[in-house]
Scaffold this active site. Structure first.
Site, short mmCIF file in Angstrom:
data_model
loop_
_atom_site.label_atom_id
_atom_site.label_comp_id
_atom_site.label_asym_id
_atom_site.label_seq_id
_atom_site.Cartn_x
_atom_site.Cartn_y
_atom_site.Cartn_z
N ALA A 123 -2.88 -23.03 1.18
CA ALA A 123 -2.96 -21.60 1.43
C ALA A 123 -1.58 -21.03 1.14
O ALA A 123 -0.63 -21.77 1.03
CB ALA A 123 -3.33 -21.35 2.87
N CYS A 124 -1.47 -19.73 0.98
CA CYS A 124 -0.20 -19.23 0.50
C CYS A 124 -0.09 -17.72 0.65
O CYS A 124 -1.03 -17.05 1.04
CB CYS A 124 -0.03 -19.56 -0.98
SG CYS A 124 -0.24 -21.28 -1.36
N GLY A 125 1.12 -17.22 0.31
CA GLY A 125 1.35 -15.78 0.24
C GLY A 125 1.70 -15.39 -1.19
O GLY A 125 2.39 -16.13 -1.90
#
Lengths: 362, 503
Positions: A14-16
């Site tokens: 998951a990430c930004g």
């Protein structure tokens, strides 16, 4: 094993994400985008951060610029032999960086400005460049070409993106498109090559999500000669854009209809028979290119920037406009860091691309 | 008095406390294995085959069928099956025949493969709340879609798409001819196919006049005997299929004995009533791949390029190279039948020993076509003992576009897998032409049961896709990293392109 994952398995995470562009081609340095991605610090875990910047090498605008990381001198020698055989190397230098306490185990970081040698008739220059990238990444252990476009480059490392940005001194670069990524992989192994963005030619992708259809997307791409060497979801996303847009000459928005395909019920309900025929054919022919599972991506492509969500929007993505500026972000708060009151803020719908193009003459 | 030295395989046990002597069972047995002499008892000559029709229809539940407890002295290599076969062959001097698929303990690779599921990093999808798409198109696909600019600058399709079969669920019915099965059985499948939005297949026995109304859901077969093949027949269907081989009996033809060639079958096949219907082992106009190409294009010409042409082959050792040749010869669909596939009649030794499992074959073919860059040029159908939605899902994951089911559909019609199809005595009215038996199978009833079965599989496939976090079947198709193997050797895993569980 400086930047190849110990595990021969696919990364997931998951990430930004953050992206900024000026449609007028106005360039700004990397400080702003570093600040914006730092605002979403919680979306990363320090195991990867990176940036793509467009317009940063105006003096070399007609050369392919390879950003390459090496685990050792031997990999560098072998890669430079290959580059020397296949290209005229107009200029080469270390990618400038400064020591940073949070960035460790750095590989050798080099960039090369390349002209393809005069090619035989019928040989496509871009195809020639792509095959060189594939040959290095798949064939030379401990060498990784991590960007290969013109007048653009990727900067990435293991670390939080704000630290990575300072490490690469991004305040020294001026770009009209910046994209940024904070990584939170569930695989605890961190390696430099696995950080985002992933790039090929002028395409760069930062990605939040996991591609549940990775297996068939990879096998589909392999039939067209792509070699998926980096064991990440995001790599296939870049190659799919390359295949659909560059090789098959589909308009970008049509390629998005392939990746985040509309549902059959919506295609069946389409009243415009020509659009129905087109969308049906796209799903029939490109069934294996549909990207399924949760994702939000920002694609940089030379003359623009595109944001896209998966077909049921399982990952966040918000967009904003202010004057000639387009913002795409995982969280709205990060946009406000750079623009207190944008003229328009909206949540793009599932599978509906947000595209910003450079204005003519920009 | 029985003539054979082979002991009875099964024994009917009648509970005389319960039996009301209604004799329904005596009439019911297609094999005439029950008689009535003061009370119901096993017939002195005819043997029970454990088809269970009497059991299912005894109003008093007074019948039990048991394995004959008589055991030969145990021997690891001379098993009782082998001793019985040997004895029977000594009595008849003929080849031994069987119905249905390979019953030898080769092992089922499907049962060694585990499917993945989502946890945390990618969410599973609830098929009851979100769309879950199974629509499948079979047929040749171009390498790329070409676009031209239409009115108002909109992109418009410039590619001429080849004909496609649209399946609402990725399951079709396997070819079973009128002759090998009854008209009522075929009609059940035809009606179910229409109900389900999928296709049935004529097999090599032509299309009975009563079934022309279901021809739009039919794959029309053209086999080596050319039975019932004429222009109207070819043009009637949704697709045409050249049958080269069958998983249960690769390399050999077919034989419908004259005794089974009733007036209706004779009319449908275009042969005299009572004559043997012999399908040669090869097509006598196909002795090489270029001959196959000619037939493929002859059929395309005959159908004016409006329907896809399929080629059905048995899974044999060199199946990948053969399939590649078939695709290059112009086939739009390649149907691969594994060695556990069923049959109405086959030489037992061939059924049990020739060919390879479908799991291996479909994996090898899909991979070979990809390596050659021609995977898009044909769709792949996997068949040969697809038993349930798990087998279906795993076949798709290995790379099949759809599966074909024969045996499972017959079980839905009542079949108890007694493996006596070749005798023509099927009590259930499925594999028989005896009118008093055929009458037992009501096509409306049969169609509903077959449709129920496939609907059940369809729902289960959607549940599995949801657990895998994808909402369209094409995102699982060929996605072999969603499979792991337990207890398979390295070479088999390499061919299947599947990692070991835990990797």
């Amino acid at each position: 094993m400086l930047f190849r994952s110990k595990y021969n398995e696919r990364d997931r995470g998951a990430c930004g994400l953050f992206g900024w562009m000026s449609r007028k081609g106005r360039r700004q340095n990397g400080e702003g985008v570093i600040e914006a991605i730092a605002n979403m610090h919680e979306r990363g875990n320090g195991l990867g951060g990176g940036f793509a910047a467009y317009g940063i090498y105006p003096e070399w605008r007609d050369h392919y610029c390879f950003h390459v990381m090496y685990g050792n001198e031997e990999a560098k020698d072998r890669t430079e032999d290959l580059l020397g055989q296949r290209f005229e190397v107009a200029h080469q230098e270390e990618i400038p960086h400064q020591p940073h306490p949070a960035i460790t185990n750095e590989p050798l970081l080099w960039r090369y400005f390349l002209n393809s040698r005069s090619l035989a008739e019928g040989v496509d220059t871009q195809e020639y460049v792509v095959s060189a990238v594939m040959d290095i990444n798949a064939g030379i252990h401990e060498a990784c070409v991590f960007s290969s476009g013109k007048n653009m480059g990727a900067f990435k490392a293991v670390g939080y993106p704000e630290d990575v940005g300072k490490f690469f001194m991004l305040d020294q670069y001026e770009a009209y498109i910046w994209t940024a990524h904070a990584r939170f992989p569930t695989n605890s192994q961190a390696w430099w090559g696995g950080a985002h963005p992933f790039c090929l030619l002028d395409f760069s992708v930062v990605h939040n999500g996991e591609i549940s259809s990775y297996g068939i997307n990879r096998r589909y791409l392999e039939t067209f000669g792509y070699k998926c060497t980096l064991f990440t979801d995001t790599e296939v996303m870049v190659y799919l854009f390359d295949l659909l847009v560059r090789k098959h000459r589909l308009p970008l928005e049509v390629a998005c209809d392939v990746l985040a395909a509309p549902f059959w019920k919506d295609i069946d309900a389409e009243v415009d028979e020509e659009q129905k025929a087109l969308r049906t054919a796209l799903r029939q022919v490109y069934a294996s290119a549909m990207v399924n599972g949760p994702f939000a991506i920002i694609l940089g492509f030379g003359n623009g920037m595109l944001g896209l969500n998966d077909r049921i929007k399982l990952r966040p993505m918000v967009a904003a406009e202010n004057g000639d500026e387009l913002y795409i972000s995982s969280e709205e708060a990060a946009i406000h860091v750079l623009c207190a009151e944008p003229e328009r803020v909206w949540m793009p719908k599932a599978g509906q691309p947000v595209v910003g193009y450079l204005e003519d003459g920009a | 008095m029985r003539q054979s030295l082979v002991p009875r395989r099964f024994i009917q046990v009648i509970d005389y406390e319960k039996c009301q002597r209604c004799k329904r069972c005596v009439q019911a047995c297609g094999f005439r294995a029950l008689s009535f002499e003061g009370r119901v008892q096993p017939d002195a000559e005819q043997e029970c085959v454990a088809c269970h029709y009497c059991v299912a229809h005894c109003p008093e539940e007074a019948i039990t069928i048991i394995d004959n407890p008589l055991e030969y002295r145990p021997h690891d290599s001379w098993t009782s099956d082998i001793i019985m076969q040997t004895t029977r062959q000594a009595e008849t001097a003929g080849v031994l025949l069987s119905g249905m698929g390979n019953d030898r303990p080769w092992g089922v690779l499907w049962d060694r493969l585990c499917l993945d599921a989502c946890q945390v990093t990618n969410p599973p999808i609830d098929p009851l709340r979100e769309p879950m798409e199974l629509r499948t198109y079979l047929g040749r696909k171009p390498d790329a879609v070409e676009i031209k600019v239409g009115p108002e600058g909109k992109p418009v399709l410039a590619t001429q798409m080849p004909p496609q079969l649209r399946l609402d669920t990725p399951v079709i019915f396997a070819p079973m001819s009128f002759g090998s099965i009854s008209l009522n059985a075929q009609k059940s499948l035809a009606m179910a196919a229409r109900e389900l939005g999928t296709y049935w297949s004529t097999g090599e026995g032509g299309l009975h006049p009563d079934l022309y109304e279901y021809a739009d859901r039919a794959i029309i077969q053209c086999a080596s005997g050319r039975f019932g093949v004429h222009e109207d027949y070819l043009k009637a269907g949704a697709a045409v299929e050249i049958k080269i081989g069958q998983g249960a009996k690769p390399g050999i033809g077919g034989h419908l004995p004259g005794a089974k060639v009733t007036a209706a079958i004779a009319e449908t096949r275009g042969i005299p009533e009572g004559s043997d219907a012999l399908s040669p082992a090869p097509h006598h106009d196909i002795y090489s791949i270029e001959d196959l190409r000619q037939l493929i294009y002859a059929l395309k010409e005959a159908t004016e390029y409006r329907v896809p042409v399929s080629v059905k082959i048995a899974a044999v050792h060199n199946v990948a190279a053969i399939a590649s040749g078939i695709v290059r010869a112009g086939a739009d669909i390649v149907y691969i039948d594994g060695f556990r596939g069923g049959t109405g009649a086959a030489t037992t030794v061939i059924r049990n020993n020739l060919g390879i499992p479908i799991e291996i074959a479909i994996a090898a073919v899909d991979q070979r076509l990809r390596e050659e860059g021609i995977r898009n040029q044909a769709s792949l159908i996997a068949a040969g003992s697809i038993r349930n939605s798990a087998d279906l899902t795993k076949a798709l994951t290995l790379g099949a576009d759809a599966v074909a089911v024969g045996t499972a559909a017959l079980i839905a019609l009542g079949c108890h897998l007694c493996q006596q199809c070749h005798t023509g005595n099927c009590s259930w009215g499925i594999c028989t032409q005896r009118p008093e038996l055929v009458r037992r199978l009501d096509p409306a009833w049969g169609a509903e049961r077959v449709a129920n079965l496939i609907r059940g599989w369809t729902e289960e496939l959607k549940e599995i896709l949801g657990a895998l976090g994808v909402n369209a079947v094409e995102s699982l198709r060929g996605s072999r990293d969603r499979l792991r193997a337990v207890g398979l050797d390295d070479k088999t895993r390499e061919i299947l392109d599947v990692k070991a569980a835990g990797e």
